[in-house]
Design a protein around this motif. Structure first.
Motif, PDB file in Angstrom:
ATOM      1  N   GLY A   1      29.745  36.560  38.542  1.00  0.00           N
ATOM      2  CA  GLY A   1      28.406  35.804  38.625  1.00  0.00           C
ATOM      3  C   GLY A   1      27.161  36.629  38.262  1.00  0.00           C
ATOM      4  N   SER A   2      27.905  37.976  37.951  1.00  0.00           N
ATOM      5  CA  SER A   2      27.113  39.205  37.481  1.00  0.00           C
ATOM      6  C   SER A   2      25.800  38.704  36.144  1.00  0.00           C
ATOM      7  N   ASP A   3      24.937  39.831  36.598  1.00  0.00           N
ATOM      8  CA  ASP A   3      23.990  39.230  35.131  1.00  0.00           C
ATOM      9  C   ASP A   3      24.122  41.519  34.644  1.00  0.00           C
ATOM     10  N   ILE A   4      25.340  42.526  35.047  1.00  0.00           N
ATOM     11  CA  ILE A   4      24.582  43.590  34.915  1.00  0.00           C
ATOM     12  C   ILE A   4      25.253  43.484  34.089  1.00  0.00           C
ATOM     13  N   GLU A   5      24.460  44.199  32.718  1.00  0.00           N
ATOM     14  CA  GLU A   5      24.776  44.455  31.317  1.00  0.00           C
ATOM     15  C   GLU A   5      24.845  45.603  30.695  1.00  0.00           C
ATOM     16  N   PRO A   6      26.019  45.903  29.474  1.00  0.00           N
ATOM     17  CA  PRO A   6      26.482  45.094  29.016  1.00  0.00           C
ATOM     18  C   PRO A   6      28.110  44.605  29.444  1.00  0.00           C
ATOM     19  N   PHE A   7      28.447  45.077  30.935  1.00  0.00           N
ATOM     20  CA  PHE A   7      29.739  45.414  30.967  1.00  0.00           C
ATOM     21  C   PHE A   7      29.684  43.656  30.992  1.00  0.00           C
ATOM     22  N   ALA A   8      28.926  42.447  31.998  1.00  0.00           N
ATOM     23  CA  ALA A   8      29.244  41.050  32.354  1.00  0.00           C
ATOM     24  C   ALA A   8      29.524  40.358  31.908  1.00  0.00           C
ATOM     25  N   THR A   9      28.960  40.450  29.665  1.00  0.00           N
ATOM     26  CA  THR A   9      28.830  39.568  29.139  1.00  0.00           C
ATOM     27  C   THR A   9      30.307  40.099  28.229  1.00  0.00           C
ATOM     28  N   PHE A  10      31.082  41.113  28.542  1.00  0.00           N
ATOM     29  CA  PHE A  10      31.881  41.112  28.068  1.00  0.00           C
ATOM     30  C   PHE A  10      33.403  41.269  28.652  1.00  0.00           C
ATOM     31  N   ILE A  11      33.183  41.686  30.281  1.00  0.00           N
ATOM     32  CA  ILE A  11      34.335  41.460  31.164  1.00  0.00           C
ATOM     33  C   ILE A  11      34.796  39.379  31.106  1.00  0.00           C
ATOM     34  N   ASN A  12      33.805  39.170  30.905  1.00  0.00           N
ATOM     35  CA  ASN A  12      33.598  37.686  31.413  1.00  0.00           C
ATOM     36  C   ASN A  12      34.559  36.444  30.581  1.00  0.00           C
ATOM     37  N   GLY A  13      34.079  37.323  29.022  1.00  0.00           N
ATOM     38  CA  GLY A  13      34.560  36.694  27.551  1.00  0.00           C
ATOM     39  C   GLY A  13      36.229  37.162  27.468  1.00  0.00           C
ATOM     40  N   ALA A  14      36.450  38.704  27.782  1.00  0.00           N
ATOM     41  CA  ALA A  14      37.624  39.746  27.314  1.00  0.00           C
ATOM     42  C   ALA A  14      38.356  38.795  27.770  1.00  0.00           C
ATOM     43  N   ALA A  15      40.012  38.341  26.674  1.00  0.00           N
ATOM     44  CA  ALA A  15      41.028  38.759  27.608  1.00  0.00           C
ATOM     45  C   ALA A  15      41.106  39.770  29.119  1.00  0.00           C
ATOM     46  N   LYS A  16      41.715  38.386  30.347  1.00  0.00           N
ATOM     47  CA  LYS A  16      42.382  39.834  31.064  1.00  0.00           C
ATOM     48  C   LYS A  16      43.559  39.472  31.541  1.00  0.00           C
ATOM     49  N   TYR A  17      43.954  40.768  31.325  1.00  0.00           N
ATOM     50  CA  TYR A  17      45.873  40.409  31.575  1.00  0.00           C
ATOM     51  C   TYR A  17      45.617  40.990  33.056  1.00  0.00           C
ATOM     52  N   VAL A  18      46.517  40.940  34.454  1.00  0.00           N
ATOM     53  CA  VAL A  18      47.221  41.405  35.721  1.00  0.00           C
ATOM     54  C   VAL A  18      48.639  41.609  35.496  1.00  0.00           C
ATOM     55  N   ALA A  19      48.393  42.440  36.074  1.00  0.00           N
ATOM     56  CA  ALA A  19      49.808  43.120  36.409  1.00  0.00           C
ATOM     57  C   ALA A  19      50.204  43.282  37.476  1.00  0.00           C
ATOM     58  N   THR A  20      50.142  41.868  38.147  1.00  0.00           N
ATOM     59  CA  THR A  20      51.115  41.808  39.810  1.00  0.00           C
ATOM     60  C   THR A  20      52.565  40.575  39.721  1.00  0.00           C
ATOM     61  N   SER A  21      52.919  41.050  40.721  1.00  0.00           N
ATOM     62  CA  SER A  21      54.356  39.918  41.228  1.00  0.00           C
ATOM     63  C   SER A  21      54.245  38.853  41.599  1.00  0.00           C
ATOM     64  N   THR A  22      52.873  38.583  42.093  1.00  0.00           N
ATOM     65  CA  THR A  22      52.412  37.633  42.598  1.00  0.00           C
ATOM     66  C   THR A  22      51.171  36.529  42.096  1.00  0.00           C
ATOM     67  N   PRO A  23      51.366  35.491  42.789  1.00  0.00           N
ATOM     68  CA  PRO A  23      49.546  34.859  42.043  1.00  0.00           C
ATOM     69  C   PRO A  23      49.023  34.510  41.889  1.00  0.00           C
ATOM     70  N   LEU A  24      47.872  34.617  41.208  1.00  0.00           N
ATOM     71  CA  LEU A  24      46.173  34.905  40.959  1.00  0.00           C
ATOM     72  C   LEU A  24      45.493  34.107  42.184  1.00  0.00           C
ATOM     73  N   ASP A  25      44.761  34.211  43.181  1.00  0.00           N
ATOM     74  CA  ASP A  25      44.578  33.568  44.079  1.00  0.00           C
ATOM     75  C   ASP A  25      43.116  33.154  43.666  1.00  0.00           C
ATOM     76  N   ARG A  26      42.637  33.852  42.144  1.00  0.00           N
ATOM     77  CA  ARG A  26      40.138  32.945  42.395  1.00  0.00           C
ATOM     78  C   ARG A  26      41.294  33.339  40.548  1.00  0.00           C
ATOM     79  N   GLU A  27      40.391  32.699  40.345  1.00  0.00           N
ATOM     80  CA  GLU A  27      40.308  31.892  38.726  1.00  0.00           C
ATOM     81  C   GLU A  27      39.731  32.755  37.497  1.00  0.00           C
ATOM     82  N   TRP A  28      39.370  33.142  37.184  1.00  0.00           N
ATOM     83  CA  TRP A  28      38.479  33.490  36.407  1.00  0.00           C
ATOM     84  C   TRP A  28      39.124  33.102  34.620  1.00  0.00           C
ATOM     85  N   SER A  29      38.189  33.064  33.501  1.00  0.00           N
ATOM     86  CA  SER A  29      38.245  33.079  32.466  1.00  0.00           C
ATOM     87  C   SER A  29      38.508  34.105  31.642  1.00  0.00           C
ATOM     88  N   ASN A  30      39.608  33.442  31.088  1.00  0.00           N
ATOM     89  CA  ASN A  30      40.282  34.335  29.778  1.00  0.00           C
ATOM     90  C   ASN A  30      41.627  35.102  30.763  1.00  0.00           C
TER      91      ASN A  30
END
Length: 178
Positions: free
Chosen positions: A60-89
């Motif tokens: 929900g952020s409009d802080i640029e240039p990072f918001a556009t980047f991080i919302n569009g980039a492929a995100k790989y999460v190191a975790t052993s448990t299911p994610l509680d929140r969905e986030w694109s890519n």
């Protein structure tokens, strides 16, 4: 082969935990540096805690240039448990983090960023999987908190670039020497 680039905000004494506590002035040079770093990346590896915090804030952020980047980039999460929140890519790292990143480096694409996730950065640095270290060092001593480079083996670095911003931040760029 793709490069793995660790980008971290740290205090002068190396604390990377809770940078909002010591990053009180942000200037245009720091923004331009961040813009240059993320312009070369199309994927980010995050730890679970960073993912949870960022998945709540950045969509929900409009802080640029990072918001556009991080919302569009492929995100790989190191975790052993299911994610509680969905986030694109977003994708959960399946199996060993180091092996996953080794495989990801061999896939087509741009640079792979490691942002904010201290434990992920430390694990990849210790395993020799990091190609570059890009730090923004605040003109402040945090005193307490998790330090980025604690507990690591000896790692040789070659200075690529270093500058001081008008607000006194040090922008340092190192290449890891194999």
């Amino acid at each position: 082969m793709r490069k793995v680039v660790v980008y971290e905000l740290v205090s002068l004494d190396g604390v990377a935990e809770n940078p909002a506590a010591f990053f009180t002035d942000w200037d245009d040079a720091v923004d331009a540096n961040l813009g240059a770093v993320i312009a070369a990346q199309d994927a980010v590896v995050l730890g679970r805690r960073s993912y949870d915090e960022w998945a709540e804030f950045w969509p929900g952020s409009d802080i640029e240039p990072f918001a556009t980047f991080i919302n569009g980039a492929a995100k790989y999460v190191a975790t052993s448990t299911p994610l509680d929140r969905e986030w694109s890519n977003t994708h959960v790292v399946d199996g060993d983090l180091v092996e996953f990143v080794r495989d990801l480096r061999d896939r087509p694409g741009a640079e792979i960023g490691v942002h904010a996730s201290i434990s992920v950065a430390q694990a990849l640095l210790a395993a020799g999987m990091v190609d570059e270290l890009r730090l923004v060092i605040a003109p402040a001593i945090a005193g307490t908190g998790k330090r980025l480079l604690d507990g690591l083996p000896t790692i040789r670095l070659q200075a690529v670039r270093g500058t001081t911003t008008p607000a006194g931040f040090l922008l340092v760029h190192y290449r890891v020497v194999a």
